[in-house]
Structure formats: structure tokens, C-alpha cells
Scaffold this motif. Structure first.
Motif, PDB file in Angstrom:
ATOM      1  N   HIS A 183      -8.153   1.568   0.088  1.00 34.90           N
ATOM      2  CA  HIS A 183      -8.242   3.025   0.130  1.00 34.90           C
ATOM      3  C   HIS A 183      -9.129   3.470  -1.028  1.00 34.90           C
ATOM      4  N   CYS A 184     -10.018   4.398  -0.755  1.00 33.32           N
ATOM      5  CA  CYS A 184     -11.002   4.786  -1.764  1.00 33.32           C
ATOM      6  C   CYS A 184     -11.479   6.194  -1.463  1.00 33.32           C
ATOM      7  N   VAL A 185     -11.704   6.976  -2.494  1.00 32.35           N
ATOM      8  CA  VAL A 185     -12.331   8.292  -2.368  1.00 32.35           C
ATOM      9  C   VAL A 185     -13.618   8.247  -3.179  1.00 32.35           C
ATOM     10  N   ASN A 196      -5.137  11.340  -2.129  1.00 34.63           N
ATOM     11  CA  ASN A 196      -4.507  10.937  -0.860  1.00 34.63           C
ATOM     12  C   ASN A 196      -3.985   9.500  -0.859  1.00 34.63           C
ATOM     13  N   LEU A 197      -3.134   9.160  -1.800  1.00 32.29           N
ATOM     14  CA  LEU A 197      -2.596   7.807  -1.859  1.00 32.29           C
ATOM     15  C   LEU A 197      -1.765   7.451  -0.624  1.00 32.29           C
ATOM     16  N   ASN A 198      -1.287   8.448   0.104  1.00 28.76           N
ATOM     17  CA  ASN A 198      -0.549   8.156   1.331  1.00 28.76           C
ATOM     18  C   ASN A 198      -1.421   7.474   2.390  1.00 28.76           C
ATOM     19  N   ASN A 199      -2.750   7.567   2.226  1.00 31.67           N
ATOM     20  CA  ASN A 199      -3.647   6.834   3.128  1.00 31.67           C
ATOM     21  C   ASN A 199      -3.432   5.328   3.046  1.00 31.67           C
ATOM     22  N   ILE A 200      -2.888   4.856   1.942  1.00 33.68           N
ATOM     23  CA  ILE A 200      -2.603   3.418   1.808  1.00 33.68           C
ATOM     24  C   ILE A 200      -1.615   2.988   2.884  1.00 33.68           C
ATOM     25  N   ASP A 201      -0.561   3.767   3.080  1.00 38.29           N
ATOM     26  CA  ASP A 201       0.408   3.479   4.136  1.00 38.29           C
ATOM     27  C   ASP A 201      -0.239   3.579   5.510  1.00 38.29           C
ATOM     28  N   MET A 202      -1.083   4.603   5.686  1.00 38.38           N
ATOM     29  CA  MET A 202      -1.742   4.809   6.982  1.00 38.38           C
ATOM     30  C   MET A 202      -2.607   3.616   7.350  1.00 38.38           C
ATOM     31  N   TYR A 213      -6.293  -0.470  -3.502  1.00 37.34           N
ATOM     32  CA  TYR A 213      -6.776   0.851  -3.923  1.00 37.34           C
ATOM     33  C   TYR A 213      -7.954   0.696  -4.865  1.00 37.34           C
ATOM     34  N   SER A 214      -9.052   1.346  -4.533  1.00 38.50           N
ATOM     35  CA  SER A 214     -10.233   1.394  -5.392  1.00 38.50           C
ATOM     36  C   SER A 214     -10.310   2.787  -5.995  1.00 38.50           C
ATOM     37  N   ASP A 215     -10.248   2.872  -7.315  1.00 42.32           N
ATOM     38  CA  ASP A 215     -10.016   4.153  -7.984  1.00 42.32           C
ATOM     39  C   ASP A 215     -11.265   4.709  -8.652  1.00 42.32           C
ATOM     40  N   HIS A 216     -11.501   6.020  -8.432  1.00 46.38           N
ATOM     41  CA  HIS A 216     -12.583   6.717  -9.105  1.00 46.38           C
ATOM     42  C   HIS A 216     -12.080   7.936  -9.878  1.00 46.38           C
ATOM     43  N   THR A 217     -10.772   7.994 -10.120  1.00 47.32           N
ATOM     44  CA  THR A 217     -10.240   9.099 -10.916  1.00 47.32           C
ATOM     45  C   THR A 217     -10.441   8.815 -12.403  1.00 47.32           C
ATOM     46  N   ILE A 218     -10.238   9.834 -13.197  1.00 49.68           N
ATOM     47  CA  ILE A 218     -10.265   9.667 -14.646  1.00 49.68           C
ATOM     48  C   ILE A 218      -8.834   9.402 -15.115  1.00 49.68           C
ATOM     49  N   GLY A 219      -8.656   8.363 -15.924  1.00 48.22           N
ATOM     50  CA  GLY A 219      -7.334   8.048 -16.441  1.00 48.22           C
ATOM     51  C   GLY A 219      -6.647   6.964 -15.635  1.00 48.22           C
ATOM     52  N   THR A 220      -5.340   6.877 -15.798  1.00 46.59           N
ATOM     53  CA  THR A 220      -4.575   5.757 -15.238  1.00 46.59           C
ATOM     54  C   THR A 220      -3.496   6.180 -14.254  1.00 46.59           C
ATOM     55  N   VAL A 221      -3.291   7.482 -14.065  1.00 54.18           N
ATOM     56  CA  VAL A 221      -2.175   7.934 -13.228  1.00 54.18           C
ATOM     57  C   VAL A 221      -2.313   7.429 -11.793  1.00 54.18           C
ATOM     58  N   PRO A 223      -4.114   4.855 -10.297  1.00 55.10           N
ATOM     59  CA  PRO A 223      -3.865   3.431 -10.029  1.00 55.10           C
ATOM     60  C   PRO A 223      -2.424   3.012 -10.284  1.00 55.10           C
ATOM     61  N   ILE A 224      -1.783   3.611 -11.275  1.00 57.84           N
ATOM     62  CA  ILE A 224      -0.380   3.279 -11.520  1.00 57.84           C
ATOM     63  C   ILE A 224       0.503   3.821 -10.387  1.00 57.84           C
ATOM     64  N   MET A 225       0.201   5.038  -9.918  1.00 55.48           N
ATOM     65  CA  MET A 225       0.948   5.590  -8.785  1.00 55.48           C
ATOM     66  C   MET A 225       0.771   4.744  -7.530  1.00 55.48           C
ATOM     67  N   SER A 226      -0.400   4.132  -7.376  1.00 60.78           N
ATOM     68  CA  SER A 226      -0.648   3.319  -6.180  1.00 60.78           C
ATOM     69  C   SER A 226       0.294   2.124  -6.102  1.00 60.78           C
ATOM     70  N   LEU A 227       0.862   1.730  -7.224  1.00 60.37           N
ATOM     71  CA  LEU A 227       1.812   0.616  -7.231  1.00 60.37           C
ATOM     72  C   LEU A 227       3.025   0.914  -6.361  1.00 60.37           C
ATOM     73  N   THR A 228       3.395   2.188  -6.256  1.00 59.97           N
ATOM     74  CA  THR A 228       4.551   2.543  -5.439  1.00 59.97           C
ATOM     75  C   THR A 228       4.282   2.294  -3.961  1.00 59.97           C
ATOM     76  N   LYS A 229       3.020   2.125  -3.604  1.00 57.13           N
ATOM     77  CA  LYS A 229       2.634   1.830  -2.223  1.00 57.13           C
ATOM     78  C   LYS A 229       2.500   0.326  -1.988  1.00 57.13           C
ATOM     79  N   LYS A 230       2.861  -0.478  -2.973  1.00 52.26           N
ATOM     80  CA  LYS A 230       2.789  -1.939  -2.883  1.00 52.26           C
ATOM     81  C   LYS A 230       1.379  -2.411  -2.540  1.00 52.26           C
ATOM     82  N   VAL A 231       0.391  -1.844  -3.240  1.00 49.98           N
ATOM     83  CA  VAL A 231      -0.986  -2.287  -3.032  1.00 49.98           C
ATOM     84  C   VAL A 231      -1.129  -3.750  -3.450  1.00 49.98           C
ATOM     85  N   CYS A 232      -1.964  -4.479  -2.735  1.00 52.02           N
ATOM     86  CA  CYS A 232      -2.181  -5.885  -3.067  1.00 52.02           C
ATOM     87  C   CYS A 232      -3.305  -6.051  -4.073  1.00 52.02           C
TER      88      CYS A 232
END
Length: 347
Positions: A183-185, A196-202, A213-221, A223-232
Motif C-alpha cells: 500500500h502506498c500513497v 488510508n491504512l485500511n487499504n492494507i486490509d482491502m 506499506y511503503s511510506d511517504h509521510t513525515i515522521g514515524t506515526v 509506519p508504526i500504525m501500519s503494524l496494527t494491520k500486520k504488514v509483512c
């Protein structure tokens, strides 16, 4: 170490420190970044394999289009000069791969042409092929990649669901069934409501492949939140200094942030735990914290016990509160003092 068949069994996601072109063409800087990525806990460093003939046509160079991304105040460079300066030539690919092996971190790079796919797969034997989201609709390119018989990791930014479906179908039809969807924006950086981290489930529900999850946000929130989606897998741009010139430094993680992500990845997966309900507390601790039925006042022998006669207090070593209905209405066999635990022998 990346092994596709073990992605679902990993105890933490595979972390990619995306150096990309943040080395700014300086191999000494690239080596420092490799060392720091390893120190921070990343599994892999990823570069980008292109030259001035791989991506842009003459009209893009003529308009200097991508200068506006991070070079709007520069007049001493053209886009073509920057691309030529920042690209990694064939010799540097081998030097960087050898240095990664020496340090003990996996080397990877994103190819942007068939020539670069051949270099990375046939000569450098990268663990998998990373496809940028800009190439998800490049069906001839995907067909060529699929036939290399390597796992393929695909970023999905820029693309709607139909394009992702076409890309996955192309890979499958050409013999590639080891696919990871990221998932990437592709906005640098996106707004919070655009992540839209819920796209990971989709993506996982619709395609059945491992999702990262490929992240382009500023900071760490994010990618850390993506852990709740059990990203590999988590991919995050990486820099030593966000103030450096370049396209991606500002949205990249510095060493402190990358270390925070890597640490959270290890802890976070442990914290997700089991879907099945497990009570970890010892019986002694449960008894200390839970309640039992006690006498709310002095109860005389021969009296009927009413609801007003009982209360519920710690410890939980007596009759549990859920059995109050069994106690109410019974006749006391003996005197029961105020605040005393009521026992089965008391009635």
C-alpha cells in the motif's frame, strides 16, 4: 533475510531503508547510509537503478519538470545534469552490493528498464524485484520481470484497483506467483486523511497476497500504525540529513526515526499476539484483584440471606459475584460477621 515463503511467519515485518537517490551521487555518503541503516535495525537498503535514458524523455528534460520538486531555487543545475550526477553506474552497483554483504545487510534496487532488471537479477542476484508504482501499468515491463522467476514486490501508489488487478494478473500469467503488494500513497508527503491504512486490509482481502506499506509521510506515526494491520514489509525513505538537496530527503526518516520504526516493528508484532483469547495473569493475581461475596452486615444463624445482606469485595478466593443468585434466599447455618467472606458451608 528475505524469503518469500516465510513472510507470514516472520516475527516482525521486513524493513527496507529506501536510500533511493538520497546518496546524491556520493558513494562515501551511500556507504555511511548503509552503515546507519544496519545500525538502526533495517533488513535491507534499497537504491534506484536508472540513468538519464531510463525514465525521462527529451520533453521532460527540456521543461526541467521535476526541478520544481526540490530544486525550484536552483539555477546552476538542469534536470538532466542532476539525473546524470545522481545515477548509480554499473560499477557502483557492484561496489554497493559488496559493501552491503560486508556490513551484513541485504542490497536491493528498483529497476526502471529491462537492462537494469538484467543487471540486478542476472548479475547481482537481488532477493526480489521491486516495482515502482509508476510502472504498474507498464505491462510489457511487468511481463519481462515476471519471467525472471524472482519474487516481485509492487508499490500500488498512483494506481486504482483496476490497474492493480491488471498488474497482478500479468505477473501471474507470466509465471510469477510470489507477489507482495505495498500500500502506498505517492504524494510527498500525503495529508493524514490521505494515508488510508485500511487499504492494507482491502489489498489482502482482494488479492490474497502478503501486503506491506511503503511510506511517504513525515515522521514515524504512519509506519508504526501500519503494524496494527500486520504488514509483512515496511519501506521508508532514509536520509542522514533532511536538509540536504534532493527529491526525497524532506520526507525521509533520519537515523533516530528509522531506529524508532525498527524497534516498534519488533515490539509491535509481539504485542499483536493471538486472535484466541488468552488469560496470561496467574491464578494468584486473578484472586488478588477479583471479588468475592461478603456479608454486608452481621447475619444471624437461621436468618434468610437477602440481597441487602451481601456485598462484593476483594480477594477473589471465595464465592464469585456471579453466583450471588445461589446465595440469596438461603438460610444461614451460623452467625456470619460483617465483611466476612461467605462460604458454601455458611448456609
Amino acid at each position: 533475510m528475505f524469503e518469500y515463503k516465510y513472510l507470514k511467519e516472520r516475527k516482525k515485518p521486513y524493513i527496507i531503508a529506501e536510500i533511493g537517490a538520497n546518496h546524491n551521487g556520493n558513494m562515501d555518503l551511500a556507504k555511511k547510509m548503509i552503515i546507519e541503516a544496519k545500525r538502526c535495525g533495517a533488513d535491507c537498503v534499497k537504491f534506484q537503478s536508472w540513468d538519464k535514458n531510463s525514465v525521462f524523455s527529451r520533453v521532460v528534460y527540456k521543461n526541467n519538470y521535476f526541478l520544481q520538486d526540490d530544486y525550484r531555487n536552483r539555477t546552476d543545475y538542469s534536470l538532466e545534469e542532476i539525473v546524470d550526477k545522481y545515477h548509480i553506474n554499473r560499477e557502483k552497483h557492484f561496489l554497493l552490493k559488496a559493501y552491503c554483504e560486508e556490513i551484513g545487510i541485504e542490497f536491493l534496487s528498483t529497476p526502471f528498464s529491462k537492462r537494469e532488471v538484467n543487471l540486478l537479477v542476472d548479475e547481482l542476484n537481488v532477493p526480489f524485484i521491486k516495482v515502482a508504482s509508476m510502472d504498474l501499468n507498464n505491462i510489457p515491463f511487468l511481463r519481462y520481470i515476471a519471467k525472471k522467476q524472482k519474487p516481485v514486490v509492487v508499490s500500488t501508489g498512483l494506481c486504482g484497483l483496476n490497474t492493480i488487478c491488471d498488474a497482478v494478473e500479468c505477473l501471474e500469467q507470466n509465471g510469477c506467483h510470489e507477489i507482495v503488494l505495498l500500500h502506498c500513497v505517492s504524494i510527498y508527503p500525503p495529508k493524514d486523511e490521505e494515508v488510508n491504512l485500511n487499504n492494507i486490509d482491502m489489498l489482502r482481502d482482494n488479492f490474497g497476497y502478503p501486503v506491506g506499506y511503503s511510506d511517504h509521510t513525515i515522521g514515524t506515526v504512519a509506519p508504526i500504525m501500519s503494524l496494527t494491520k500486520k504488514v509483512c514489509m515496511i519501506e521508508k525513505h532514509f536520509t542522514l540529513d533532511k536538509r540536504m538537496d534532493g527529491w526525497d530527503h524532506k520526507v525521509s526518516a533520519n537515523p533516530e526515526e528509522l531506529m524508532e520504526i525498527c524497534k516498534a516493528a519488533g515490539q509491535g508484532y509481539k504485542m499483536l499476539g493471538s486472535y484466541r483469547r488468552i488469560v496470561n495473569e496467574t491464578s494468584e493475581r486473578r484472586e488478588a484483584f477479583q471479588r468475592s461475596i461478603v456479608a454486608a452486615k452481621n447475619i444471624k444463624m437461621g436468618e434468610f440471606i437477602t440481597e441487602d445482606d451481601i456485598d462484593f469485595k476483594r480477594p477473589g478466593t471465595g464465592i464469585p459475584p456471579q453466583f450471588a443468585y445461589f446465595v440469596v434466599g438461603k438460610v444461614a447455618k451460623k452467625d456470619i460477621n460483617y465483611d466476612e467472606l461467605i462460604c458454601m458451608d455458611d448456609f
